[in-house]
Design a protein around this motif. Structure first.
Motif, mmCIF file in Angstrom:
data_model
loop_
_atom_site.group_PDB
_atom_site.id
_atom_site.type_symbol
_atom_site.label_atom_id
_atom_site.label_comp_id
_atom_site.label_asym_id
_atom_site.label_seq_id
_atom_site.Cartn_x
_atom_site.Cartn_y
_atom_site.Cartn_z
ATOM 1 N N PHE A 354 0.816 -1.211 0.000
ATOM 2 C CA PHE A 354 0.000 0.000 0.000
ATOM 3 C C PHE A 354 0.851 1.264 0.000
ATOM 4 N N GLU A 355 1.964 1.241 0.725
ATOM 5 C CA GLU A 355 2.840 2.413 0.726
ATOM 6 C C GLU A 355 3.441 2.644 -0.656
ATOM 7 N N ARG A 356 3.770 1.571 -1.336
ATOM 8 C CA ARG A 356 4.266 1.699 -2.719
ATOM 9 C C ARG A 356 3.186 2.283 -3.630
ATOM 10 N N MET A 357 1.955 1.825 -3.424
ATOM 11 C CA MET A 357 0.843 2.366 -4.215
ATOM 12 C C MET A 357 0.674 3.858 -3.982
ATOM 13 N N LYS A 358 0.742 4.277 -2.735
ATOM 14 C CA LYS A 358 0.567 5.698 -2.412
ATOM 15 C C LYS A 358 1.654 6.550 -3.064
ATOM 16 N N GLU A 359 2.873 6.028 -3.088
ATOM 17 C CA GLU A 359 3.957 6.767 -3.751
ATOM 18 C C GLU A 359 3.673 6.956 -5.233
ATOM 19 N N GLU A 360 3.175 5.886 -5.860
ATOM 20 C CA GLU A 360 2.880 5.977 -7.291
ATOM 21 C C GLU A 360 1.698 6.902 -7.558
ATOM 22 N N LEU A 361 0.685 6.907 -6.693
ATOM 23 C CA LEU A 361 -0.448 7.812 -6.862
ATOM 24 C C LEU A 361 -0.022 9.258 -6.692
ATOM 25 N N ARG A 362 0.869 9.530 -5.748
ATOM 26 C CA ARG A 362 1.354 10.906 -5.548
ATOM 27 C C ARG A 362 2.159 11.386 -6.746
ATOM 28 N N SER A 363 2.784 10.446 -7.443
ATOM 29 C CA SER A 363 3.578 10.845 -8.611
ATOM 30 C C SER A 363 2.727 11.020 -9.862
ATOM 31 N N GLY A 364 1.401 10.827 -9.733
ATOM 32 C CA GLY A 364 0.515 11.079 -10.858
ATOM 33 C C GLY A 364 0.062 9.846 -11.621
ATOM 34 N N LYS A 365 0.402 8.647 -11.149
ATOM 35 C CA LYS A 365 -0.017 7.428 -11.846
ATOM 36 C C LYS A 365 -1.524 7.198 -11.656
ATOM 37 N N SER A 366 -2.136 6.481 -12.594
ATOM 38 C CA SER A 366 -3.536 6.098 -12.455
ATOM 39 C C SER A 366 -3.669 5.017 -11.401
ATOM 40 N N LEU A 367 -4.915 4.766 -10.961
ATOM 41 C CA LEU A 367 -5.126 3.754 -9.929
ATOM 42 C C LEU A 367 -4.636 2.377 -10.367
ATOM 43 N N GLY A 368 -4.999 1.976 -11.594
ATOM 44 C CA GLY A 368 -4.591 0.665 -12.081
ATOM 45 C C GLY A 368 -3.083 0.530 -12.169
ATOM 46 N N ALA A 369 -2.429 1.572 -12.713
ATOM 47 C CA ALA A 369 -0.968 1.534 -12.843
ATOM 48 C C ALA A 369 -0.303 1.540 -11.472
ATOM 49 N N ALA A 370 -0.838 2.348 -10.548
ATOM 50 C CA ALA A 370 -0.255 2.425 -9.203
ATOM 51 C C ALA A 370 -0.333 1.072 -8.500
ATOM 52 N N ALA A 371 -1.467 0.375 -8.672
ATOM 53 C CA ALA A 371 -1.618 -0.936 -8.045
ATOM 54 C C ALA A 371 -0.630 -1.941 -8.616
ATOM 55 N N ARG A 372 -0.525 -1.980 -9.945
ATOM 56 C CA ARG A 372 0.398 -2.945 -10.582
ATOM 57 C C ARG A 372 1.838 -2.685 -10.171
ATOM 58 N N ILE A 373 2.237 -1.406 -10.232
ATOM 59 C CA ILE A 373 3.626 -1.071 -9.876
ATOM 60 C C ILE A 373 3.875 -1.304 -8.390
ATOM 61 N N GLY A 374 2.865 -0.973 -7.554
ATOM 62 C CA GLY A 374 3.026 -1.160 -6.117
ATOM 63 C C GLY A 374 3.270 -2.613 -5.753
ATOM 64 N N PHE A 375 2.485 -3.529 -6.337
ATOM 65 C CA PHE A 375 2.687 -4.952 -6.061
ATOM 66 C C PHE A 375 4.036 -5.438 -6.594
ATOM 67 N N ARG A 376 4.411 -4.984 -7.793
ATOM 68 C CA ARG A 376 5.643 -5.442 -8.402
ATOM 69 C C ARG A 376 6.865 -4.986 -7.613
ATOM 70 N N ARG A 377 6.863 -3.733 -7.170
ATOM 71 C CA ARG A 377 8.041 -3.201 -6.480
ATOM 72 C C ARG A 377 8.107 -3.635 -5.011
ATOM 73 N N ALA A 378 6.965 -3.953 -4.429
ATOM 74 C CA ALA A 378 6.982 -4.413 -3.039
ATOM 75 C C ALA A 378 7.371 -5.890 -2.933
ATOM 76 N N TRP A 379 7.188 -6.642 -4.026
ATOM 77 C CA TRP A 379 7.433 -8.083 -3.998
ATOM 78 C C TRP A 379 8.842 -8.464 -3.540
#
Length: 451
Positions: A354-379
């Motif tokens: 979730f923290e990874r997702m929040k970082e991506e959302l703050r940087s302007g990513k869409s919800l779908g992109a933020a979720a995908r990147i958040g899971f990938r980078r937290a793994w």
């Protein structure tokens, strides 16, 4: 919603419902029947197994049965302790506490024993099996005899016959319980090791057809069959009017070897739980308060993802408890602590995502992109931290197994199971829930995602 996503949600729902049902304390039996015939295909007791500190059990003190003044080496006592532990574990009893006390005693604590007499009969006997040349003598089951193994006894009363031992249980390769093809009574099948033991049995039976070869356990006759033919392959059966339980006990004794020193039972008593019921209830209450506190924090801080993570956490807990029943795992207070600790680690994996997702959302990513990147980078972080924990669990389990610290083993097992299930919970369940909600397109404000 795609068909694949619907199948995934259905699979999660089925797993969750089945796990919650199985985890309930009231679920004590798992039975599978043939829907066409009603025949029971599988049936198993799935009650929670509680350790000595939670449920009490059996306390037995064994002492070396040797002449007064005879010293027993520490190596022989330790070997006896290991054989007793293997015998007890073969009965399905988990996490017994077996320790050498002093120079000549072994203390055995077994949790949740249902049949004390059967357990004691299995591990308390020396388990020395002998095949003796009885000639033409008539020996009956239960009769005590004197043999020349391991050495001819020096203090035998005059006139007592000493029988020659042909082979011993040390020469056996396997032993198993079966049923006599004609009488259907329980028997113990055996197979001697290839080479000298099999050859010795072959030669003896070939040269002594019509004579008696008695089978003796701890100097007491089990059966005394007449040799009717040569035994060429080292295989045979032991008959002795066994019940299924006594045949199983003999099989365990033969499979796990004779005790290197004779033991006698000097004390047997049933013990209550070392922790009172009040202490157990308080421990469970403390765990519930901790879990509820974490759930509230996740909901308030991460909002919608926190709610989905809490739902996944319920499934996680149910699956873990179900595995404790199915494996089974004996629950001690230390084991419960390991499970509660694993809950915290499961939540930690969600926090990283979730923290990874929040970082991506703050940087302007869409919800779908933020979720995908958040899971990938937290793994990678989730993977490395959990693998490190599993390595530690393996070390703790080895330590507990090596030094007889069963409480440490219980902690390691429950923690390891929890960590493994958390992979499924965080990477599969939470991700499916989150992507499903985002795919509906109805909750799009970033506030709902903790930003």
């Amino acid at each position: 919603m795609t068909r694949e996503r619907l199948v995934e949600l259905l699979l999660i729902a089925l797993i969750g419902v089945a796990a919650i049902w199985l985890a309930l304390p009231s679920t004590t039996t798992l039975t599978i029947t043939n829907p066409l015939t009603g025949e029971v295909i599988f049936s198993r007791d799935v009650s929670y197994r509680r350790g000595l500190d939670l449920a009490g059990g059996l306390h037995v003190v064994l002492e070396a049965d040797v002449p007064e003044g005879t010293e027993v080496s520490s190596d022989r006592m330790e070997a006896a302790r290991e054989i007793i532990e293997r015998r007890i574990n073969a009965l399905g009893t988990t996490e017994p506490i077996i320790q050498v006390a002093g120079n000549n005693r072994i203390v055995v604590d077994i949790p949740g024993v249902q049949n004390p007499d059967e357990v004691i009969a299995t591990f308390g006997q020396t388990g020395l099996l002998e095949f003796i040349d009885a000639g033409t003598d008539t020996l009956v089951p239960g009769q005590e005899v004197v043999t020349d193994y391991p050495e001819p006894p020096a203090d035998v009363p005059e006139g007592t016959k000493v029988y020659h031992t042909i082979l011993t249980g040390a020469d056996l390769e396997t032993a198993s319980v079966g049923f006599h093809p004609e009488t259907n009574e329980p028997v113990v099948s055996f197979k001697f090791k290839d080479g000298e033991p099999t050859q010795k049995l072959r030669e003896f039976t070939r040269n002594n057809v019509g004579r008696v070869m008695a089978i003796v356990l701890d100097k007491r006759v089990i059966s005394a069959p007449v040799i009717r033919d040569e035994i060429p392959n080292g295989s045979g059966i032991i008959e002795g009017n066994f019940t299924l339980e006594s045949a199983r006990a003999l099989e365990i004794q033969l499979r796990y070897g004779a005790l290197p020193v004779p033991l006698k039972i000097v004390q047997v008593r049933t013990v209550g739980a070392t922790l009172g019921e009040d202490s157990v209830q308080r421990s469970v209450l403390a765990g519930l308060i901790g879990v509820i506190s974490v759930a509230i924090f996740m909901l308030l801080y991460y909002r919608l993802p926190g709610l989905l993570a809490n739902l996944a956490l319920i499934i996680y807990g149910a699956v873990s408890l179900s595995l404790f029943k199915l494996l089974p795992v004996t629950l001690t207070l230390a084991g419960i602590a390991g499970f509660i600790l694993s809950i915290g680690m499961a939540v930690d994996a969600n926090i990283l995502i979730f923290e990874r997702m929040k970082e991506e959302l703050r940087s302007g990513k869409s919800l779908g992109a933020a979720a995908r990147i958040g899971f990938r980078r937290a793994w990678p972080s989730i993977r490395d931290s959990n693998f490190s924990t599993l390595i530690t669990c393996a070390i703790l389990f080895w330590f507990g197994a090596t030094f007889g610290a069963s409480i440490v083993k219980g902690f390691a097992v429950t923690l390891a199971i929890g960590v493994i299930v958390s992979f499924f919970s965080a990477i599969f369940v939470t991700r499916i829930f989150l992507e499903t909600v985002m795919g509906l397109g109805r909750v799009t404000r970033e506030w709902w995602y903790g930003v």
